[in-house]
Scaffold this active site. Structure first.
Site, PDB file in Angstrom:
ATOM      1  N   ASP A  31      50.726  41.282  31.625  1.00 10.77           N
ATOM      2  CA  ASP A  31      49.503  40.481  31.477  1.00 10.77           C
ATOM      3  C   ASP A  31      49.772  39.364  30.477  1.00 10.77           C
ATOM      4  O   ASP A  31      50.543  39.565  29.528  1.00 10.77           O
ATOM      5  CB  ASP A  31      48.354  41.361  30.967  1.00 10.77           C
ATOM      6  CG  ASP A  31      46.997  40.789  31.309  1.00 10.77           C
ATOM      7  OD1 ASP A  31      46.303  41.381  32.146  1.00 10.77           O
ATOM      8  OD2 ASP A  31      46.646  39.725  30.742  1.00 10.77           O
ATOM      9  N   LEU A 154      39.569  50.603  46.047  1.00 10.60           N
ATOM     10  CA  LEU A 154      39.154  51.474  44.942  1.00 10.60           C
ATOM     11  C   LEU A 154      37.719  51.198  44.541  1.00 10.60           C
ATOM     12  O   LEU A 154      37.304  50.050  44.482  1.00 10.60           O
ATOM     13  CB  LEU A 154      40.045  51.218  43.722  1.00 10.60           C
ATOM     14  CG  LEU A 154      41.546  51.153  43.949  1.00 10.60           C
ATOM     15  CD1 LEU A 154      42.250  50.766  42.653  1.00 10.60           C
ATOM     16  CD2 LEU A 154      42.040  52.514  44.429  1.00 10.60           C
ATOM     17  N   CYS A 264      32.418  43.254  43.106  1.00 13.07           N
ATOM     18  CA  CYS A 264      33.012  43.085  44.446  1.00 13.07           C
ATOM     19  C   CYS A 264      32.011  42.681  45.525  1.00 13.07           C
ATOM     20  O   CYS A 264      32.138  41.608  46.109  1.00 13.07           O
ATOM     21  CB  CYS A 264      33.706  44.384  44.851  1.00 13.07           C
ATOM     22  SG  CYS A 264      34.898  44.903  43.608  1.00 13.07           S
TER      23      CYS A 264
HETATM   24  C1  UGA Z   1      33.477  48.509  46.165  1.00 15.33           C
HETATM   25  C2  UGA Z   1      34.001  49.270  47.388  1.00 15.33           C
HETATM   26  O1  UGA Z   1      33.256  50.461  47.573  1.00 15.33           O
HETATM   27  C3  UGA Z   1      35.487  49.602  47.223  1.00 15.33           C
HETATM   28  O2  UGA Z   1      35.977  50.214  48.410  1.00 15.33           O
HETATM   29  C4  UGA Z   1      36.252  48.286  46.963  1.00 15.33           C
HETATM   30  O3  UGA Z   1      37.641  48.540  46.754  1.00 15.33           O
HETATM   31  C5  UGA Z   1      35.691  47.625  45.719  1.00 15.33           C
HETATM   32  O4  UGA Z   1      34.290  47.349  45.942  1.00 15.33           O
HETATM   33  C6  UGA Z   1      36.454  46.352  45.477  1.00 15.33           C
HETATM   34  O5  UGA Z   1      36.444  45.463  46.322  1.00 15.33           O
HETATM   35  O6  UGA Z   1      37.190  46.272  44.466  1.00 15.33           O
HETATM   36  P1  UGA Z   1      32.639  49.211  43.712  1.00 15.33           P
HETATM   37  O7  UGA Z   1      32.059  47.829  43.652  1.00 15.33           O
HETATM   38  O8  UGA Z   1      33.484  49.673  42.590  1.00 15.33           O
HETATM   39  O9  UGA Z   1      33.553  49.383  45.040  1.00 15.33           O
HETATM   40  O10 UGA Z   1      31.451  50.246  43.814  1.00 15.33           O
HETATM   41  P2  UGA Z   1      30.611  50.959  44.988  1.00 15.33           P
HETATM   42  O11 UGA Z   1      30.650  52.403  44.760  1.00 15.33           O
HETATM   43  O12 UGA Z   1      31.017  50.475  46.320  1.00 15.33           O
HETATM   44  O13 UGA Z   1      29.125  50.449  44.661  1.00 15.33           O
HETATM   45  C7  UGA Z   1      28.763  49.078  44.766  1.00 15.33           C
HETATM   46  C8  UGA Z   1      27.263  48.922  44.568  1.00 15.33           C
HETATM   47  O14 UGA Z   1      26.553  49.467  45.680  1.00 15.33           O
HETATM   48  C9  UGA Z   1      26.703  49.630  43.328  1.00 15.33           C
HETATM   49  O15 UGA Z   1      25.759  48.793  42.703  1.00 15.33           O
HETATM   50  C10 UGA Z   1      26.048  50.875  43.889  1.00 15.33           C
HETATM   51  O16 UGA Z   1      24.998  51.368  43.086  1.00 15.33           O
HETATM   52  C11 UGA Z   1      25.538  50.355  45.226  1.00 15.33           C
HETATM   53  N1  UGA Z   1      25.335  51.417  46.235  1.00 15.33           N
HETATM   54  C12 UGA Z   1      26.408  52.109  46.719  1.00 15.33           C
HETATM   55  C13 UGA Z   1      24.057  51.677  46.712  1.00 15.33           C
HETATM   56  O17 UGA Z   1      23.063  51.048  46.273  1.00 15.33           O
HETATM   57  N2  UGA Z   1      23.896  52.626  47.681  1.00 15.33           N
HETATM   58  C14 UGA Z   1      24.948  53.326  48.183  1.00 15.33           C
HETATM   59  O18 UGA Z   1      24.723  54.179  49.083  1.00 15.33           O
HETATM   60  C15 UGA Z   1      26.226  53.077  47.692  1.00 15.33           C
END
Ligand code: UGA
Length: 438
Positions: A31, A154, A264
């Site tokens: 980094d 991830l 993301c």
């Molecule tokens: C997301 C994707 O799930 C990963 O597969 C991807 O690698 C990542 O983006 C990325 O591009 O780096 P992340 O943003 O860490 O992961 O978190 P998530 O678990 O997907 O949640 C995203 C948002 O959706 C959160 O605000 C969560 O509260 C919301 N969410 C998730 C809901 O409101 N309902 C759900 O059923 C699931």
């Protein structure tokens, strides 16, 4: 076993580095930020991610993982280089590729023998070609390289598990040699029969956007179904459970809430719409998902306003949860921040509690009263709002909460509390799409 350099020690780079070291590779995480590298060398992890410290410590102790700010030297030493730098959103909605291009230039300048250059960062379709062009323009001697796109899937908060036990690994590579080298990098997964998909570079880049945008779309869809459930007296959880039993739909990512956030989905959905526009297409479904997501934050605020009979000014409101989801200290695009800004704008007195977020929020709201305990945040409030589904909020003692609040009003934007219990204790409350629980 391969010699690997990962450039960028954000959560993608660090988890990838530690995970690939755990697979038996010799990994250097590099980094430009010397302070960050020094922190890592001391065993300190710059952000909250369950299980990451243990994974890093284990591999540092086994001499498979090290950290450096000397990126040039580590590029020269390695056979596989992963680009894992940030691609933040520009004001236009496009992805900012300046870090990716800068790193590609540096890789070109330090290419001293055949290497595989691999992108982990989420980059617009076609970026692979730009990276190759930049590397080629900066190569100093006659030396070959291959380019591979290897997107990450991830989730923050569970990224260690997601890395070590992925649903699939996507490798976008034109050359079989490069594909075989990458397969070797992921050898333990390959041996375990994790699906490893070989595609061309553009397909791999597209898979990442298509996956994230679809998940965002699914969330916006269930949020709109929840809002309709509210109006017609249906229960969204029963609807989602029944929908999820259909293998064509699947039960995951059908949990309604205050709108998706994080680093993301908001960024990648907008980038995909832009990529479509650049190619002369209107991506109507994703555009709608983005609008529905923004609307969901307003719907949550309106619910709170209704609970408080339109009287927000001067009211003491406790916000439970600041991170965009549990098990992370990331507050980027968190719906909680939007709720706080609505409340401050309408003159509420806001306090907050989050089990891990503290300092970061002060950069955005220097005057926000960040409480050090749940009790402190709840005490003497006119209403509390659950914004993040941390376990500590699921298990809170509602009878105690009832006693210490000024007025017993709860908005549960994550649907984690029992509506029966809230009714029995005497709370005035609301949630997302489950009014008619029987
Ligand atoms: C997301 C994707 O799930 C990963 O597969 C991807 O690698 C990542 O983006 C990325 O591009 O780096 P992340 O943003 O860490 O992961 O978190 P998530 O678990 O997907 O949640 C995203 C948002 O959706 C959160 O605000 C969560 O509260 C919301 N969410 C998730 C809901 O409101 N309902 C759900 O059923 C699931």
């Amino acid at each position: 076993m391969k010699k690997i350099t990962i450039i960028g020690t954000g959560y993608v780079g660090l988890v990838t580095g530690a995970g690939l070291a755990d697979f038996g590779n010799e990994v250097i995480c590099a980094d430009i930020l010397e302070s960050k590298v020094n922190q890592l060398k001391k065993g300190e992890i710059p952000f909250f991610e369950p299980g990451l410290k243990e994974l890093i410590d284990r591999n540092v102790n086994e001499n498979r993982l090290s950290f450096t700010a000397e990126i040039e030297k580590s590029v020269q030493l390695s056979e596989v280089i992963f680009i894992a730098v940030g691609t933040p959103e520009l004001s236009s909605g496009q992805a900012d590729l300046s870090h990716v291009i800068k790193v590609s230039k540096l890789i070109g300048e330090n290419l001293n023998f055949y290497k595989v250059i691999c992108t982990k960062s989420t980059v617009p379709i076609g970026t692979g070609k730009k990276i190759c062009k930049t590397i080629n323009e900066n190569i100093k001697s006659v030396v070959d390289f291959d380019y591979v796109s290897n997107p990450e899937f991830l989730r923050e908060g569970s990224s260690v598990k997601d890395f070590l036990w992925p649903d699939r690994v996507v490798i976008g590579a034109e050359e079989t040699k490069a594909f075989e080298i990458l397969k070797e990098v992921y050898r333990p997964l390959y041996v375990n029969k994790t699906p490893i998909m070989h595609t061309n570079i553009e397909t791999s880049e597209m898979i990442k956007y298509a996956s994230n945008a679809f998940l965002a779309l699914k969330i916006s869809y269930i949020n709109e179904i929840a809002n309709l459930c509210d109006k017609v007296g249906a229960d969204v959880h029963q609807v989602a459970t029944a929908m999820g039993k259909d293998g064509r739909i699947s039960s995951k990512f059908l949990h309604p809430g205050p709108g998706y956030g994080g680093s993301c989905f908001p960024k990648d959905t907008k980038a995909l719409v832009n990529i479509a526009k650049e190619n002369g297409l209107n991506f109507k479904t994703i555009e709608a998902a983005i609008i529905a997501n923004e609307n969901q934050k307003i719907v949550m605020f309106k619910k709170l306003k209704k609970l408080l009979q339109n009287q927000i000014s001067g009211k003491s409101i406790g916000i439970l949860g600041l991170s965009f989801k549990p098990n992370t200290d990331d507050i980027r695009e968190s719906s909680s921040l939007k709720m706080i800004s609505f409340l401050i704008r309408e003159g509420a007195i806001v306090k907050s509690y989050d089990p891990v977020v503290s300092n970061q929020i002060k950069n955005i709201y220097p005057d926000l009263n960040c409480c050090s305990s749940l009790e402190e945040c709840v005490a003497d409030t006119d209403a509390i709002v659950i914004m993040t589904d941390w376990n500590v909020f699921r298990s809170m003692d509602l009878k105690k909460v009832f006693k210490i609040m000024k007025k017993p009003v709860i908005l549960d934007t994550r649907n984690i509390l029992s509506t029966h219990e809230l009714n029995n204790i005497g709370f005035k409350h609301d949630n997302v799409g489950r009014k008619s629980i029987i």
